[in-house]
Design a protein around this motif. Structure first.
Motif, PDB file in Angstrom:
ATOM      1  N   VAL A   1       0.849  -1.199   0.000  1.00  0.00           N
ATOM      2  CA  VAL A   1       0.000   0.000   0.000  1.00  0.00           C
ATOM      3  C   VAL A   1       0.880   1.242   0.000  1.00  0.00           C
ATOM      4  N   VAL A   2       0.405   2.277  -0.692  1.00  0.00           N
ATOM      5  CA  VAL A   2       1.098   3.567  -0.741  1.00  0.00           C
ATOM      6  C   VAL A   2       0.332   4.562   0.129  1.00  0.00           C
ATOM      7  N   TYR A   3       1.044   5.163   1.067  1.00  0.00           N
ATOM      8  CA  TYR A   3       0.465   6.189   1.935  1.00  0.00           C
ATOM      9  C   TYR A   3       1.095   7.530   1.605  1.00  0.00           C
ATOM     10  N   PRO A   4       0.278   8.554   1.324  1.00  0.00           N
ATOM     11  CA  PRO A   4       0.852   9.889   1.137  1.00  0.00           C
ATOM     12  C   PRO A   4       1.349  10.409   2.486  1.00  0.00           C
ATOM     13  N   LEU A   5       2.503  11.042   2.471  1.00  0.00           N
ATOM     14  CA  LEU A   5       3.076  11.595   3.693  1.00  0.00           C
ATOM     15  C   LEU A   5       2.715  13.072   3.778  1.00  0.00           C
ATOM     16  N   GLY A   6       2.363  13.518   4.936  1.00  0.00           N
ATOM     17  CA  GLY A   6       1.965  14.914   5.135  1.00  0.00           C
ATOM     18  C   GLY A   6       3.017  15.900   4.696  1.00  0.00           C
ATOM     19  N   GLU A   7       4.282  15.550   4.856  1.00  0.00           N
ATOM     20  CA  GLU A   7       5.362  16.461   4.491  1.00  0.00           C
ATOM     21  C   GLU A   7       5.752  16.339   3.024  1.00  0.00           C
ATOM     22  N   GLY A   8       5.007  15.555   2.271  1.00  0.00           N
ATOM     23  CA  GLY A   8       5.312  15.331   0.862  1.00  0.00           C
ATOM     24  C   GLY A   8       5.922  13.959   0.673  1.00  0.00           C
ATOM     25  N   GLY A   9       5.742  13.420  -0.460  1.00  0.00           N
ATOM     26  CA  GLY A   9       6.272  12.099  -0.750  1.00  0.00           C
ATOM     27  C   GLY A   9       5.296  11.013  -0.343  1.00  0.00           C
ATOM     28  N   TYR A  10       5.761   9.782  -0.463  1.00  0.00           N
ATOM     29  CA  TYR A  10       4.917   8.610  -0.250  1.00  0.00           C
ATOM     30  C   TYR A  10       5.702   7.514   0.443  1.00  0.00           C
TER      31      TYR A  10
ATOM     32  N   GLY B   1       9.845   1.489   1.679  1.00  0.00           N
ATOM     33  CA  GLY B   1      10.631   2.684   1.421  1.00  0.00           C
ATOM     34  C   GLY B   1       9.765   3.920   1.308  1.00  0.00           C
ATOM     35  N   ARG B   2      10.456   5.050   1.254  1.00  0.00           N
ATOM     36  CA  ARG B   2       9.809   6.354   1.047  1.00  0.00           C
ATOM     37  C   ARG B   2      10.267   6.874  -0.299  1.00  0.00           C
ATOM     38  N   PHE B   3       9.319   7.520  -1.007  1.00  0.00           N
ATOM     39  CA  PHE B   3       9.577   7.941  -2.374  1.00  0.00           C
ATOM     40  C   PHE B   3       9.066   9.356  -2.581  1.00  0.00           C
TER      41      PHE B   3
END
Length: 124
Positions: free
Chosen positions: A71-80, A93-95
């Motif tokens: 699953v891909v979660y959007p991060l509040g500070e940007g990115g995923y 990982g984070r992307f």
């Protein structure tokens, strides 16, 4: 929810559900995520669903759905962030972009994952 009828095959059900998810507005899900997932041919074959602004992909069109696609979660500070479906106990990982994140999902599909099938997780 799908309008599954006995005459429909899994591919038709998946295609109809993608059309629905692609039509959602930003109040339901970030469209960049949906478009990035849809652009990945292996992910486009899976059954999409949305819960709490997250795109969930299943290897089957019926309930219960499979829970083995990352699953891909959007991060509040940007990115995923890409995690396993059970949560953040396995972070892939984070992307920076949704495209990179969904490429990671495609790279970590379960062994033997093909197009979504009719039926439930018990039919896989």
């Amino acid at each position: 929810m799908t309008d599954e009828t006995p005459s429909q095959g899994a591919a038709e059900i998946v295609e109809a559900q993608w059309r629905t998810v692609l039509s959602y507005g930003p109040e339901v899900i970030e469209q960049e995520m949906v478009r990035a997932a849809y652009a990945e041919p292996r992910l486009r074959q899976l059954f999409p669903g949305v819960s709490h602004g997250i795109l969930l992909l299943s290897r089957c069109v019926g309930h219960p759905h499979s829970r083995d696609v990352p699953v891909v979660y959007p991060l509040g500070e940007g990115g995923y962030e890409v995690t396993n479906r059970a949560g953040a106990d396995e972070v892939h990982g984070r992307f920076a972009t949704a495209e990179e994140a969904f490429a990671e999902v495609a790279a970590h599909l379960p062994e033997g994952c093909g197009p979504a099938v009719l039926g439930s997780v018990d039919d896989l």
